[in-house]
Design an enzyme around this catalytic site. Structure first.
Site, PDB file in Angstrom:
ATOM      1  N   ASP A  95      -8.999  10.730   5.885  1.00 36.02           N
ATOM      2  CA  ASP A  95      -8.171   9.502   6.390  1.00 36.02           C
ATOM      3  C   ASP A  95      -8.917   8.117   6.058  1.00 36.02           C
ATOM      4  O   ASP A  95     -10.194   8.214   6.598  1.00 36.02           O
ATOM      5  CB  ASP A  95      -7.657   9.443   7.655  1.00 36.02           C
ATOM      6  CG  ASP A  95      -6.703   8.598   8.172  1.00 36.02           C
ATOM      7  OD1 ASP A  95      -5.599   8.340   7.720  1.00 36.02           O
ATOM      8  OD2 ASP A  95      -7.115   7.281   8.778  1.00 36.02           O
ATOM      9  N   LEU A  96      -8.753   7.468   5.368  1.00 40.46           N
ATOM     10  CA  LEU A  96      -9.324   5.921   5.088  1.00 40.46           C
ATOM     11  C   LEU A  96      -9.278   5.053   6.358  1.00 40.46           C
ATOM     12  O   LEU A  96      -8.157   4.797   6.622  1.00 40.46           O
ATOM     13  CB  LEU A  96      -8.926   5.325   3.998  1.00 40.46           C
ATOM     14  CG  LEU A  96      -8.840   6.103   2.416  1.00 40.46           C
ATOM     15  CD1 LEU A  96      -8.173   5.462   1.369  1.00 40.46           C
ATOM     16  CD2 LEU A  96     -10.424   6.561   2.256  1.00 40.46           C
ATOM     17  N   ASP A 104      -2.654   6.822   3.409  1.00 42.28           N
ATOM     18  CA  ASP A 104      -3.977   6.887   2.887  1.00 42.28           C
ATOM     19  C   ASP A 104      -4.569   8.216   3.574  1.00 42.28           C
ATOM     20  O   ASP A 104      -5.915   8.319   3.548  1.00 42.28           O
ATOM     21  CB  ASP A 104      -4.932   5.540   3.613  1.00 42.28           C
ATOM     22  CG  ASP A 104      -4.815   5.619   5.058  1.00 42.28           C
ATOM     23  OD1 ASP A 104      -3.953   6.379   5.705  1.00 42.28           O
ATOM     24  OD2 ASP A 104      -5.627   4.806   5.501  1.00 42.28           O
TER      25      ASP A 104
END
Length: 668
Positions: free
Chosen positions: A361-362, A404
């Site tokens: 996960d960004l 994302d």
């Protein structure tokens, strides 16, 4: 596998030798007949053993299918052996009723096997398979009737029982071939070579059955010995197919295999066209122009139907591609990832192969969209997908689950899965070019690994574990990668810091902060500690500041929220520790021995390498352990006490002081 190849080689040599013996007409008639009968029974027994082994190694529907085939081939072997013995004792040679029953058992068992394998398809496809089977079987029957069966029927019309028995085998063979062909063209690509052996074996048996019926109708059974070659090679093909065909727990083809192949779409019409072409000249003479017009209409309808089928197939390919691939990045979709994960877990449960799920996960990706716009955010997601796909191994599955969030499915050795996870983290150390600016994106990565001992884990549970580990990595600040364990599962995830940096260029500031930490561009101020009774300096506390080249000197509250939100606490601690010890060493050389206190993020105490790192830093500067005090913020201490206690003990054992900072602001 080596044993199977040896068996295959032996069976192939035996088949070639058997065919050469009979076709070459070597030896006397009695010897040739005896060798032919013994060889036939031997090949049928070979097929029985191979199909029985295949049933033993399968489960569920596949086990029932191959068991049915084993019963059928065993019936044929018993019938062949009994008939051979009976023929040696009785002259002329009738076919006993029980031998007929054993031969018919082969048709029933084989048909049941093929039906069970075919009905593994979804229910909506079964009706289409049934109709395709009827079309293929009817067309093949027309071809067989014109070529052979008509003469058999004409020769035995006076004896209806004999006629029925002589026709039931070739007609049954036609149905088996139709089922086998449908199974072949609709099977995944890895299974088709072995299914080709099965289909070819049934075709050879059908050819020998038809030849036997033809010779029997003509009253000339001398050709039976040469016709036995088809039976023998046919059973050899069935046995080899059973040995090598992958089971349901073997690797499957790509998702594109779910779209019907061109052959499976066009196949039902090929025998129809062939039978129409063969029969048309025979019927034109009787019906004339009317039949020609009807034939033209039928062919036109067939061509139109084929065009519609081709268009439907193209649409199905497009729909399947959209369903199984992420439209933005081209990576696997969530549906495809879950499907492959389920299959990988099934392999893990059967064969104890390690399987791992990596969730990526960004951190604060929303800042990219807010600062640069959604088109730049989409471009960044594409670049992230490309970097992930280029980092992991070729056999791993990279998917975009949404937003994302990305996922990687890894199978094989547990150590190689962990190494791949480390490479994913390292891949984000290189900046991404976003709207002309280089930004360093940091991920929160959670790894869930099912080793050889975790045979009961399910696909949903493994995905949940990876999600827990990812959230732990995001909120703990101890590093970008967290591997799931029972301890991680019991640790409540800390809340994100409510103090958000609300400036519109937060993404740019975060990138600059990462650069400043990595290049030691921060500075340290010191707050003195005085003993009021003795009126003397007894210590200093290191306070971090950021001399930003454009914004000036930034206080902790202006950038520490980003540090906590994006897992930079450990890196920040390293910078403060190195700077503070450098100053303490310089003061010590000047004769000023003042202990320095450095704040350490509480979860970092649980890192086994931290005490060694601190002691190494002290020794390299020739400082004693009393020169440093490790301070833990009191509001984060108790939440992690179980994990930090071993670290406390090690630090105290090494002679370092451990103090609680901000006493009274948290649990006290």
């Amino acid at each position: 596998m080596a044993n199977r190849r040896g068996v295959a080689l032996g069976a192939s040599i035996a088949g070639v030798g058997y065919a050469a013996w009979l076709l070459g007409d070597w030896g006397s008639d009695s010897l040739s007949r005896t060798a032919g009968d013994v060889g036939l029974v031997g090949f049928a027994v070979f097929a029985t053993v191979c199909t029985a082994l295949a049933a033993r190694q399968r489960r569920g529907r596949e086990r029932a299918a191959w068991f049915s085939m084993a019963v059928g081939t065993a019936g044929w072997a018993v019938g062949g052996a009994g008939w051979s013995v009976f023929r040696l004792a009785v002259d002329p040679t009738p076919l006993p009723w029980w031998a007929n029953a054993c031969y018919l058992l082969f048709l029933v068992g084989t048909a049941l096997c093929l039906v069970l394998l075919l009905t593994a398809h979804a229910r909506g496809a079964r009706l289409r398979l049934l109709l395709d089977g009827l079309i293929v079987a009817a067309a093949l029957f027309v071809l067989s009737w014109v070529a052979v069966l008509d003469e058999v029927y004409q020769a035995r019309t006076a004896d209806r029982v004999s006629t029925a028995l002589s026709l039931v085998y070739p007609v049954g063979d036609i149905l088996l071939i139709a089922l086998a062909v449908l199974l072949l063209v609709r099977a995944p690509a890895p299974n088709r070579p072995e299914l080709s052996l099965l289909t070819g074996g049934l075709a050879l048996i059908a050819a020998s059955d038809s030849a036997f019926a033809y010779f029997a109708a003509a009253g000339d059974l001398d050709g039976h010995q040469q016709g036995a070659v088809g039976w023998a090679l046919g059973f050899a093909g069935i046995g080899l197919a059973a040995l090598f065909i992958p089971g349901a727990d073997q690797p499957r083809g790509d998702a594109t295999d779910r779209v019907p192949s061109r052959v499976s779409v066009w196949l039902p019409y090929i025998p129809v066209l062939a039978s129409a072409v063969l029969c048309t000249p025979m019927l034109i003479d009787g019906l004339g122009p009317a039949f020609v017009a009807a034939a033209v209409a039928v062919f036109a309808v067939m061509i139109r139907q084929l065009l519609v089928i081709g268009e439907n197939r193209r649409l199905l390919i497009e729909v399947s591609d959209h369903a199984l691939r992420d439209p933005l990045t081209g990576l696997a979709s969530r549906a495809l990832f879950i499907d492959r994960l389920t299959h990988a877990v099934a392999l893990h449960q059967r064969h104890s192969l390690a399987v791992a799920v990596l969730l990526v996960d960004l951190d604060q990706f929303k800042l990219i969209n807010d600062s640069f716009g959604h088109p730049a955010g989409d471009t960044t997601l594409v670049r992230v997908g490309e970097r992930l796909a280029g980092t992991v191994r070729g056999g791993d599955t990279v998917a975009r689950l949404g937003g994302d969030e990305f996922a990687v499915l890894m199978e094989g050795n547990a150590d190689s899965c962990r190494a791949a996870a480390q490479r994913v983290v390292q891949a984000f150390e290189r900046p991404f070019l976003v709207d002309g600016q280089e930004l360093v994106l940091r991920p929160s990565v959670g790894l869930a690994l099912a080793g050889t001992d975790d045979v009961d884990v399910s696909a949903d549970e493994l995905l949940r574990q990876a999600d827990i580990a990812m959230n732990a990595a995001k909120c703990s600040g101890a590093g970008p990668l967290c591997t799931f364990s029972a301890e991680v599962g019991r640790t409540p995830c800390c809340e994100a810091d409510p103090r958000r940096i609300a400036m519109p260029d937060a993404a740019q500031l975060l990138s600059e902060l990462r650069h400043a930490i990595e290049h030691f561009e921060l500075t340290v101020f010191y707050q003195p500690k005085f003993d009021m009774r003795r009126d003397e300096l007894v210590g200093l506390e290191a306070l971090i500041r950021w001399p930003h080249p454009e914004r000036g000197l930034l206080a902790p509250h202006q950038f520490l929220p980003l540090v906590r939100q994006h897992g930079l606490m450990r890196s920040m601690t390293t910078v403060v520790l190195e700077l503070a010890l450098d100053d303490a060493a310089q003061w010590s050389r000047q004769g000023i021995a003042v202990p320095v206190a450095v704040n350490v993020f509480a979860p970092a105490i649980g890192d086994p390498s931290l005490p060694d790192h601190i002691m190494g830093a002290l020794q390299s500067r020739e400082l004693s352990p009393q020169a440093l005090t490790v301070e833990i913020p009191e509001d984060l201490l108790l939440d992690n006490l179980g994990r930090t206690r071993p670290g406390f003990n090690t630090l105290r054992h090494d002679g370092l002081r451990v103090a609680i900072d901000d006493l009274g602001r948290g649990y006290a």
